[in-house]
Scaffold this motif. Structure first.
Motif, PDB file in Angstrom:
ATOM      1  N   GLY A  31       0.668  -1.216   0.074  1.00 40.03           N
ATOM      2  CA  GLY A  31       0.058  -0.134  -0.114  1.00 40.03           C
ATOM      3  C   GLY A  31       0.844   1.167   0.076  1.00 40.03           C
ATOM      4  O   GLY A  31       2.039   1.370   0.022  1.00 40.03           O
ATOM      5  N   LEU A  32       0.274   2.208   0.062  1.00 49.56           N
ATOM      6  CA  LEU A  32       0.854   3.785  -0.172  1.00 49.56           C
ATOM      7  C   LEU A  32       1.143   3.941   1.216  1.00 49.56           C
ATOM      8  O   LEU A  32       0.497   3.640   2.159  1.00 49.56           O
ATOM      9  CB  LEU A  32      -0.156   4.452  -0.734  1.00 49.56           C
ATOM     10  N   PRO A  33       2.237   5.017   1.349  1.00 51.43           N
ATOM     11  CA  PRO A  33       2.660   5.568   2.678  1.00 51.43           C
ATOM     12  C   PRO A  33       1.593   6.298   3.222  1.00 51.43           C
ATOM     13  O   PRO A  33       0.548   6.722   2.629  1.00 51.43           O
ATOM     14  CB  PRO A  33       3.795   6.640   2.511  1.00 51.43           C
ATOM     15  N   ARG A  51      10.463  21.366  -2.900  1.00 45.90           N
ATOM     16  CA  ARG A  51       9.759  20.440  -1.790  1.00 45.90           C
ATOM     17  C   ARG A  51       9.587  19.146  -2.333  1.00 45.90           C
ATOM     18  O   ARG A  51       8.404  18.891  -2.826  1.00 45.90           O
ATOM     19  CB  ARG A  51       8.484  20.921  -1.434  1.00 45.90           C
ATOM     20  N   PRO A  52      10.699  18.204  -2.323  1.00 45.75           N
ATOM     21  CA  PRO A  52      10.718  17.146  -3.113  1.00 45.75           C
ATOM     22  C   PRO A  52       9.728  15.950  -2.696  1.00 45.75           C
ATOM     23  O   PRO A  52       9.007  15.908  -1.620  1.00 45.75           O
ATOM     24  CB  PRO A  52      12.085  16.414  -2.791  1.00 45.75           C
ATOM     25  N   ALA A  53       8.923  15.451  -3.823  1.00 45.60           N
ATOM     26  CA  ALA A  53       7.876  14.575  -3.561  1.00 45.60           C
ATOM     27  C   ALA A  53       8.065  13.225  -4.297  1.00 45.60           C
ATOM     28  O   ALA A  53       8.574  13.448  -5.351  1.00 45.60           O
ATOM     29  CB  ALA A  53       6.649  15.248  -3.683  1.00 45.60           C
ATOM     30  N   TYR A  54       7.376  12.059  -3.979  1.00 48.73           N
ATOM     31  CA  TYR A  54       7.347  11.033  -4.847  1.00 48.73           C
ATOM     32  C   TYR A  54       6.070  11.208  -5.526  1.00 48.73           C
ATOM     33  O   TYR A  54       4.922  11.545  -4.893  1.00 48.73           O
ATOM     34  CB  TYR A  54       7.378   9.763  -3.844  1.00 48.73           C
ATOM     35  N   ASN A  61       8.105  19.109  -6.700  1.00 48.78           N
ATOM     36  CA  ASN A  61       7.229  19.337  -5.462  1.00 48.78           C
ATOM     37  C   ASN A  61       6.012  18.441  -5.982  1.00 48.78           C
ATOM     38  O   ASN A  61       5.869  18.044  -6.985  1.00 48.78           O
ATOM     39  CB  ASN A  61       6.864  20.604  -5.361  1.00 48.78           C
ATOM     40  N   ALA A  62       4.952  18.560  -5.126  1.00 46.21           N
ATOM     41  CA  ALA A  62       3.907  17.588  -5.502  1.00 46.21           C
ATOM     42  C   ALA A  62       3.124  18.223  -6.889  1.00 46.21           C
ATOM     43  O   ALA A  62       2.404  17.325  -7.489  1.00 46.21           O
ATOM     44  CB  ALA A  62       2.819  17.442  -4.363  1.00 46.21           C
ATOM     45  N   CYS A  63       2.931  19.451  -6.919  1.00 42.88           N
ATOM     46  CA  CYS A  63       2.111  20.027  -7.929  1.00 42.88           C
ATOM     47  C   CYS A  63       2.833  19.379  -9.481  1.00 42.88           C
ATOM     48  O   CYS A  63       2.047  18.902 -10.280  1.00 42.88           O
ATOM     49  CB  CYS A  63       2.236  21.277  -8.025  1.00 42.88           C
ATOM     50  N   PRO A  96       5.338  13.537   0.410  1.00 43.07           N
ATOM     51  CA  PRO A  96       6.855  14.334   0.574  1.00 43.07           C
ATOM     52  C   PRO A  96       7.833  13.504   0.725  1.00 43.07           C
ATOM     53  O   PRO A  96       7.553  12.437   1.278  1.00 43.07           O
ATOM     54  CB  PRO A  96       6.382  15.054   1.715  1.00 43.07           C
ATOM     55  N   LYS A  97       9.161  13.559   0.291  1.00 50.33           N
ATOM     56  CA  LYS A  97      10.314  13.084   0.408  1.00 50.33           C
ATOM     57  C   LYS A  97      10.716  13.685   1.604  1.00 50.33           C
ATOM     58  O   LYS A  97      11.390  14.870   1.630  1.00 50.33           O
ATOM     59  CB  LYS A  97      11.197  13.128  -0.775  1.00 50.33           C
ATOM     60  N   LEU A  98      10.945  12.830   2.889  1.00 51.44           N
ATOM     61  CA  LEU A  98      11.405  13.819   4.089  1.00 51.44           C
ATOM     62  C   LEU A  98      12.985  13.955   4.017  1.00 51.44           C
ATOM     63  O   LEU A  98      13.195  14.962   4.538  1.00 51.44           O
ATOM     64  CB  LEU A  98      10.896  12.565   5.145  1.00 51.44           C
ATOM     65  N   ASN A  99      13.715  13.095   3.523  1.00 53.42           N
ATOM     66  CA  ASN A  99      15.048  13.651   3.647  1.00 53.42           C
ATOM     67  C   ASN A  99      15.572  13.480   2.165  1.00 53.42           C
ATOM     68  O   ASN A  99      15.433  12.673   1.520  1.00 53.42           O
ATOM     69  CB  ASN A  99      15.754  12.571   4.141  1.00 53.42           C
TER      70      ASN A  99
END
Length: 102
Positions: A29-31, A50-53, A67-69, A82-85
């Protein structure tokens, strides 16, 4: 000619080291911090970092985005988190964490 023959394998090895293959199969499943993309993909996004997967409809990772957009602007991306690190790729979530104290 000899320099070109040595340069090509070096370039191939360098390019191979710069790629990262994601496990696109996400059977657990998803995070938990995942958000759905809007039904209408965004036409413009800000350039803030704001890095995102980005994930497909089955939860497979499609890649990292600025970023998410930007992730939601891709046709196949249905969810983001979001990519936390930003320095470390995110591991797949665990469905059942191991029991502590055993």
């Amino acid at each position: 000619m000899k320099a070109a023959a040595l340069a090509l394998p070096a370039l191939v090895l360098l390019m191979a080291g710069c790629t990262h293959k994601y496990d696109t199969d996400y059977p657990m499943g998803l995070p938990t911090d995942t958000e759905s993309c809007p039904e209408d993909p965004p036409q413009q996004c800000t350039q803030d970092y704001r890095p995102a997967y980005g994930y497909d409809e089955n939860g497979g990772i499609l890649g990292e985005f600025g970023n998410a957009c930007m992730a939601c602007g891709q046709d196949a991306v249905k969810y983001t988190s979001p990519k936390l690190n930003p320095e470390v790729p995110r591991p797949a979530p665990q469905q059942n964490p191991p029991a502590s104290g055993q």
